[in-house]
Design a protein around this motif. Structure first.
Motif, PDB file in Angstrom:
ATOM      1  N   ASP A 125       0.841  -1.201   0.000  1.00 48.86           N
ATOM      2  CA  ASP A 125       0.000   0.000   0.000  1.00 48.86           C
ATOM      3  C   ASP A 125       0.883   1.261   0.000  1.00 48.86           C
ATOM      4  O   ASP A 125       1.670   1.474   0.927  1.00 48.86           O
ATOM      5  N   PRO A 126       0.729   2.098  -1.008  1.00 46.81           N
ATOM      6  CA  PRO A 126       1.623   3.260  -1.112  1.00 46.81           C
ATOM      7  C   PRO A 126       1.480   4.262   0.033  1.00 46.81           C
ATOM      8  O   PRO A 126       2.365   5.098   0.234  1.00 46.81           O
ATOM      9  N   LEU A 127       0.373   4.180   0.778  1.00 43.32           N
ATOM     10  CA  LEU A 127       0.226   5.132   1.882  1.00 43.32           C
ATOM     11  C   LEU A 127       0.672   4.543   3.229  1.00 43.32           C
ATOM     12  O   LEU A 127       0.626   5.211   4.252  1.00 43.32           O
ATOM     13  N   ASP A 128       1.143   3.322   3.190  1.00 44.18           N
ATOM     14  CA  ASP A 128       1.586   2.674   4.429  1.00 44.18           C
ATOM     15  C   ASP A 128       3.012   3.136   4.768  1.00 44.18           C
ATOM     16  O   ASP A 128       3.916   3.028   3.940  1.00 44.18           O
ATOM     17  N   PRO A 129       3.207   3.646   5.982  1.00 48.79           N
ATOM     18  CA  PRO A 129       4.536   4.195   6.324  1.00 48.79           C
ATOM     19  C   PRO A 129       5.655   3.160   6.205  1.00 48.79           C
ATOM     20  O   PRO A 129       6.766   3.503   5.775  1.00 48.79           O
ATOM     21  N   ALA A 130       5.372   1.918   6.540  1.00 50.21           N
ATOM     22  CA  ALA A 130       6.432   0.895   6.452  1.00 50.21           C
ATOM     23  C   ALA A 130       6.826   0.678   4.985  1.00 50.21           C
ATOM     24  O   ALA A 130       8.006   0.490   4.661  1.00 50.21           O
ATOM     25  N   VAL A 131       5.825   0.717   4.115  1.00 47.80           N
ATOM     26  CA  VAL A 131       6.088   0.544   2.679  1.00 47.80           C
ATOM     27  C   VAL A 131       6.926   1.722   2.167  1.00 47.80           C
ATOM     28  O   VAL A 131       7.921   1.549   1.454  1.00 47.80           O
ATOM     29  N   ARG A 132       6.553   2.900   2.579  1.00 47.82           N
ATOM     30  CA  ARG A 132       7.293   4.099   2.149  1.00 47.82           C
ATOM     31  C   ARG A 132       8.735   4.032   2.639  1.00 47.82           C
ATOM     32  O   ARG A 132       9.678   4.352   1.912  1.00 47.82           O
ATOM     33  N   GLY A 133       8.866   3.604   3.885  1.00 43.94           N
ATOM     34  CA  GLY A 133      10.208   3.491   4.464  1.00 43.94           C
ATOM     35  C   GLY A 133      11.050   2.476   3.704  1.00 43.94           C
ATOM     36  O   GLY A 133      12.235   2.691   3.436  1.00 43.94           O
ATOM     37  N   TRP A 134      10.393   1.388   3.327  1.00 44.31           N
ATOM     38  CA  TRP A 134      11.110   0.332   2.601  1.00 44.31           C
ATOM     39  C   TRP A 134      11.639   0.858   1.264  1.00 44.31           C
ATOM     40  O   TRP A 134      12.809   0.640   0.920  1.00 44.31           O
ATOM     41  N   TRP A 135      10.799   1.569   0.537  1.00 50.49           N
ATOM     42  CA  TRP A 135      11.243   2.122  -0.753  1.00 50.49           C
ATOM     43  C   TRP A 135      12.362   3.160  -0.551  1.00 50.49           C
ATOM     44  O   TRP A 135      13.315   3.224  -1.335  1.00 50.49           O
ATOM     45  N   ALA A 136      12.227   3.933   0.496  1.00 46.98           N
ATOM     46  CA  ALA A 136      13.260   4.957   0.761  1.00 46.98           C
ATOM     47  C   ALA A 136      14.612   4.288   1.002  1.00 46.98           C
ATOM     48  O   ALA A 136      15.659   4.764   0.543  1.00 46.98           O
ATOM     49  N   GLU A 137      14.572   3.157   1.721  1.00 46.53           N
ATOM     50  CA  GLU A 137      15.837   2.430   1.957  1.00 46.53           C
ATOM     51  C   GLU A 137      16.424   1.877   0.670  1.00 46.53           C
ATOM     52  O   GLU A 137      17.627   1.921   0.443  1.00 46.53           O
ATOM     53  N   GLY A 158      -6.958   0.311  -3.133  1.00 50.63           N
ATOM     54  CA  GLY A 158      -7.920   1.398  -3.236  1.00 50.63           C
ATOM     55  C   GLY A 158      -7.245   2.753  -3.399  1.00 50.63           C
ATOM     56  O   GLY A 158      -7.852   3.788  -3.127  1.00 50.63           O
ATOM     57  N   ARG A 159      -5.985   2.763  -3.826  1.00 48.86           N
ATOM     58  CA  ARG A 159      -5.266   4.035  -4.038  1.00 48.86           C
ATOM     59  C   ARG A 159      -5.199   4.321  -5.533  1.00 48.86           C
ATOM     60  O   ARG A 159      -5.331   3.417  -6.349  1.00 48.86           O
ATOM     61  N   ASN A 160      -4.901   5.569  -5.871  1.00 50.54           N
ATOM     62  CA  ASN A 160      -4.816   5.881  -7.291  1.00 50.54           C
ATOM     63  C   ASN A 160      -3.352   5.953  -7.751  1.00 50.54           C
ATOM     64  O   ASN A 160      -2.424   5.774  -6.947  1.00 50.54           O
ATOM     65  N   HIS A 161      -3.183   6.230  -9.011  1.00 49.40           N
ATOM     66  CA  HIS A 161      -1.827   6.190  -9.560  1.00 49.40           C
ATOM     67  C   HIS A 161      -0.959   7.356  -9.092  1.00 49.40           C
ATOM     68  O   HIS A 161       0.266   7.248  -9.083  1.00 49.40           O
ATOM     69  N   ALA A 162      -1.579   8.424  -8.693  1.00 49.50           N
ATOM     70  CA  ALA A 162      -0.771   9.508  -8.128  1.00 49.50           C
ATOM     71  C   ALA A 162      -0.217   9.065  -6.765  1.00 49.50           C
ATOM     72  O   ALA A 162       0.963   9.305  -6.455  1.00 49.50           O
ATOM     73  N   ASP A 163      -1.035   8.384  -5.994  1.00 48.14           N
ATOM     74  CA  ASP A 163      -0.548   7.870  -4.701  1.00 48.14           C
ATOM     75  C   ASP A 163       0.655   6.953  -4.936  1.00 48.14           C
ATOM     76  O   ASP A 163       1.665   7.024  -4.227  1.00 48.14           O
TER      77      ASP A 163
END
Ligand code: BDP
Length: 687
Positions: free
Chosen positions: A260-272, A303-308
C-alpha cells in the motif's frame, strides 16, 4: 560479426586528398576538462581517425596542442578557446547541446576544430557529429555547427528478462542477462552504449517493465556489484541507468504484508532501497513502473490511485535527484465491452486526466503514442493534450511487435514523425505532440521520449539489418524532430552501408515505402489487430475478436469497425480537442486511414478516396503484396554494392516478407469476401 558496427562503420577514406585533410584537421586531440565522458569522446575520435585514415592522432593536453588539431571541451572547463567557441551561442544550446567550429590557422596550417559543449555529454555528441561528417566524406573547413537536443530525456527501454529472453524481442537473446544473472562479459553492453550515445540517447532502463521473480531483486544490494559496473560503462557514454520495478516488491522481497503506497512501512522500505541504490550509483536515474496493467500489481489493489503510487516512489527518490517514470498503459485486460466506458482506447485518458496536477515534480508519465498498443496505424493518444500540469514523455516501440517483427522491413520514422507533428490543439493551434512531450507546451520541468529497444545479441543487433535504421532514426529524430524521415534514412544508409548514390537511392526507396506497404497488406483502415494471439506474428482476423483484451473489429456480414463516436459509440472521439473531435466523430471527415478505428460502417461505405471500404480492402491487399515482392527485386539490384553478408541476410528476409505478405493478402481478402458476400470489382476474388 556482420553488421555489428552498425552506423559506426569506419571504412578507409578512398580519396588520398581527403584523408590528408582529415589527418591535418585532426592532427592531435585534446580535451579541455577532465571527465570520463570527455575521455570517451577523445578515444572515439582517435579510433574513428585510425580506422578511416590510418593515422591515430595523439592525445595531448589542450595547452600543448599545436596550431592544428581538435579540442573537445566544456564551457567553463578552463579553456579560453572553448569558451570563445560557444561565445554568443551559450543561450542557444541547452545543457546537452554543442557547438563545432573550425578556426582558421595561420598560413598553411589547417587550424583547429573546437567541439564545445555546456556539459561533457554535449561535447561527446559533438564529437560523434564530427565523426559522422567524416564518415560521409564531408569537408571539415569552415564548420560552424550549433546543435541542441529538442528533448531532455532521450530514453531506451529494454524489455530484457534475466533468463536471457527479451519480451517482444526479435533479435536474439539479451545482451545484459543470461540464465538468471547478468552476463559476465559486458563488452556488448559497452558497444551498445556507444551506438546509443552516438545518436544522443542519454538514459536506459535495463529490465523488462513486467518485473517478475529474480528481476524484482535488481533494486536490492544482491546485484549491486554488477549494476555498478553497468552504470560505469553507461556513464562513460553519458547514459543514465534506470530500473523497472515491481510495485509489489515490499511483499515479494521486503517481508512486508502490504505494498500500500500510503503505508509508512512501505514508504520506508522504498526509501531504503533508493538510499542503497544511490550509495552505489550516485547518478542512478530512477524507476520505470508498469502498475495495474496486464496483471501487474499496482495501487488499485489498495484502493489508491496512480498519483498515490507514483508519489510514494517519487518521495523515495527525490532526495537523490531520481525520477519516477510511470507508464500510462493502464486498461482492463479482462473486459467484455458491456458498456461504452470499457473501450480500451479510452482507458489511459480516463485513468490519468482526473489526476492531472497531483503528481510530484519528479514524476513523469510515459504515454504510448496511440491509445491501443503500437499498431501499424492508430490515432495519436488523446492523453497528449489531456494533461497540463504533469510531466510527460512519449513512448514509442522500436521493436517491431506489430509491424513485422524484424522479418518484414518497416521503417518507422515516418510514423513517429506523424505522431510528433500531430497538432493536438490543446492550447490552440500548434500544440504538437513534439511540444507537449518535450515539456515546452506547458513549461514542464521534465519531458522527452522513450522507446522500446529492438536489439538483442544478434550479430547485426536487430535481426533484420534494415531494422537498424529504426534505432538510428529514433535517436536522430528525438534529438531533432524537425529532421525529415528521408534525411535520417539517407544519413543512415551512408553511414552504415555506402555513400554510393545508387545504393542510397535503392535503400531509401525500400525504407521510405516500407511502412505504407506493411500497412496495406495487414489490418485495414486503422482497425488494427487481426494478428495471431500471443506472439502477434501473422494474420488471424478473429484471433482477438472473442477474447477479453478489448481489441475488436466487430466485422459481421453487414459491416466492420469500432463505433467510437460521441453519439452512438464509446465516446472516445470526445477525448480530443476540436477540431479533431468533430473530424474523427463523423465518417465523412474522418481520415480514411483511421475510419474503422472510429466508425462501424457497411462494406459499401464510400471512403474519401472514392472507393468502397470492401474494394479498398481488396485493392490495398493485392497491391501491398505486390509491392512487398517488388522490395526484394529492388534489393537484388544491389548485389555487389553492399557487403555480401548483409546483402544475403536482407535478401532472405525480404523473400520471407514477400511470401508472408501473400499470406496476409489471402487471409484478409478471403475473410472479407466471404463475410461481406461482395465480390472484388476487379474479378480477382469470387465469394
Ligand atoms: C504490449 C506487449 C506486451 C507488453 C505491453 C506493455 O504485447 O508484451 O508488456 O505492451 O507495453 O505491446 O507493457
Amino acid at each position: 560479426r556482420i553488421g555489428s558496427e552498425a552506423w559506426l562503420r569506419y571504412e578507409t577514406v578512398e580519396s588520398e586528398a581527403l584523408r590528408e585533410e582529415y589527418r591535418n584537421a585532426c592532427a592531435a586531440v585534446a580535451i579541455a576538462g577532465e571527465t570520463k565522458v570527455l575521455r570517451t569522446a577523445a578515444t572515439e575520435l582517435k579510433e574513428a581517425m585510425r580506422a578511416m585514415t590510418g593515422y591515430s592522432p595523439e592525445l595531448v593536453a589542450a595547452r600543448d596542442l599545436e596550431a592544428s588539431g581538435v579540442i573537445i571541451g566544456v564551457l567553463g572547463g578552463g579553456d579560453a578557446a572553448i569558451d570563445g567557441a560557444i561565445g554568443g551561442e551559450a543561450d542557444a544550446i541547452g545543457d546537452e547541446g554543442y557547438v563545432i567550429r573550425s578556426m582558421r590557422g595561420s598560413a598553411g596550417e589547417s587550424g583547429r576544430i573546437l567541439i564545445a559543449g555546456k556539459s561533457d555529454r554535449g561535447a561527446l555528441y559533438g564529437t560523434f557529429h564530427l565523426i559522422r561528417l567524416m564518415q560521409q566524406r564531408e569537408p571539415l573547413g569552415g564548420l560552424h555547427i550549433v546543435e541542441t537536443p529538442a528533448n531532455g530525456l532521450r530514453m531506451i527501454n529494454q524489455w530484457d528478462n534475466m533468463d536471457g529472453s527479451i519480451e517482444r524481442g526479435y533479435a536474439g537473446k539479451s545482451i545484459f542477462y543470461r540464465d538468471g544473472r547478468f552476463v559476465e562479459d559486458l563488452t556488448r553492453v559497452r558497444e551498445y552504449a556507444r551506438l546509443l550515445s552516438s545518436v544522443g540517447i542519454n538514459a536506459i532502463s535495463i529490465n523488462n517493465v513486467n518485473v517478475h521473480r529474480e528481476e524484482t531483486k535488481l533494486i536490492t544490494t544482491a546485484y549491486e556489484e554488477t549494476l555498478v559496473k553497468v552504470a560505469d560503462i553507461l556513464r562513460a557514454y553519458g547514459i543514465g541507468l534506470f530500473l523497472s520495478i515491481n510495485f509489489a516488491s515490499p511483499i515479494a522481497i521486503g517481508g512486508l504484508s502490504t505494498a500500500d503506497p500510503l503505508d509508512p512501512a512501505v514508504r520506508g522500505w522504498w526509501a531504503e532501497r533508493a538510499s542503497d541504490l544511490y550509495r552505489a550509483i550516485p547518478d542512478f536515474g530512477g524507476f520505470l513502473v508498469k502498475a495495474d496493467s496486464e496483471f501487474r500489481p499496482g495501487p488499485f489493489t489498495y484502493g489508491r490511485n496512480h498519483a498515490d503510487g507514483a508519489n510514494m516512489l517519487a518521495e523515495a527518490l527525490a532526495p537523490h535527484g531520481g525520477l519516477v517514470i510511470w507508464r500510462c498503459f493502464v486498461y482492463n485486460c479482462l473486459q467484455d465491452w458491456r458498456d461504452r466506458s470499457t473501450d480500451r482506447a479510452r482507458a489511459a485518458y480516463d485513468h490519468f486526466t482526473p489526476l492531472d496536477g497531483q503528481f510530484a515534480d519528479n514524476v513523469i508519465l510515459q504515454i504510448k503514442n496511440g491509445p491501443m498498443d503500437f499498431q501499424v496505424r492508430e490515432p495519436v493518444s488523446p492523453l497528449f493534450g489531456g494533461l497540463r500540469e504533469t510531466n510527460q514523455v512519449l513512448e514509442l516501440q522500436i521493436t517491431q511487435e506489430y509491424t513485422g517483427q524484424q522479418k518484414h522491413v518497416c521503417y518507422l520514422v515516418p510514423q513517429w514523425k506523424e505522431v510528433l507533428d500531430f497538432d493536438t490543439h490543446a492550447a490552440g493551434e500548434g500544440t504538437t505532440v513534439a511540444k507537449i512531450a518535450n515539456g515546452g507546451a506547458w513549461n514542464r520541468p521534465y519531458g522527452g521520449i522513450a522507446a522500446v529497444s529492438n536489439i538483442g545479441d544478434d550479430a547485426c543487433w536487430t535481426g533484420h539489418p534494415l531494422a537498424q535504421a529504426n534505432l538510428y532514426g529514433y535517436g536522430r529524430l528525438i534529438w531533432n524532430p524537425s529532421l525529415t524521415a528521408e534525411g535520417i534514412a539517407s544519413e543512415w544508409i551512408r553511414l552504415s552501408h555506402s555513400c554510393d548514390p545508387a545504393v542510397e537511392d535503392a535503400v531509401l526507396g525500400i525504407l521510405m515505402n516500407s511502412w505504407g506497404i506493411y500497412e496495406s497488406y495487414t489490418a485495414p483502415l486503422g482497425v488494427g489487430w487481426m494478428v495471431s494471439p500471443n506472439h502477434h506474428y501473422g494474420p488471424n482476423v478473429d484471433g482477438y475478436e472473442y477474447s477479453k483484451w478489448g481489441t475488436y473489429h466487430f466485422a459481421d456480414c453487414r459491416g466492420i469497425g469500432v463505433d467510437r463516436t460521441i453519439g452512438t459509440g464509446t465516446g472516445y472521439a470526445a477525448q480530443y480537442h476540436s477540431p479533431w473531435r468533430e473530424t474523427y466523430d463523423s465518417p465523412e471527415s474522418c481520415p480514411d486511414e483511421l475510419l474503422l478505428f472510429f466508425h462501424h460502417v457497411p462494406y459499401t461505405h464510400v471512403l474519401r478516396s472514392g472507393k468502397t471500404v470492401i474494394q479498398h480492402i481488396y485493392d490495398t491487399h493485392f497491391e501491398g503484396a505486390e509491392a512487398a515482392a517488388a522490395l526484394l527485386d529492388e534489393w537484388l539490384s544491389l548485389r555487389g554494392k553492399i557487403n555480401e553478408e548483409d546483402f544475403e541476410l536482407v535478401a532472405s528476409r525480404l523473400a520471407e516478407q514477400r511470401d508472408h505478405a501473400k499470406e496476409w493478402r489471402d487471409v484478409i481478402n478471403t475473410y472479407f469476401c466471404r463475410k461481406s458476400g461482395i465480390a472484388d470489382g476487379q474479378g480477382r476474388l469470387i465469394y
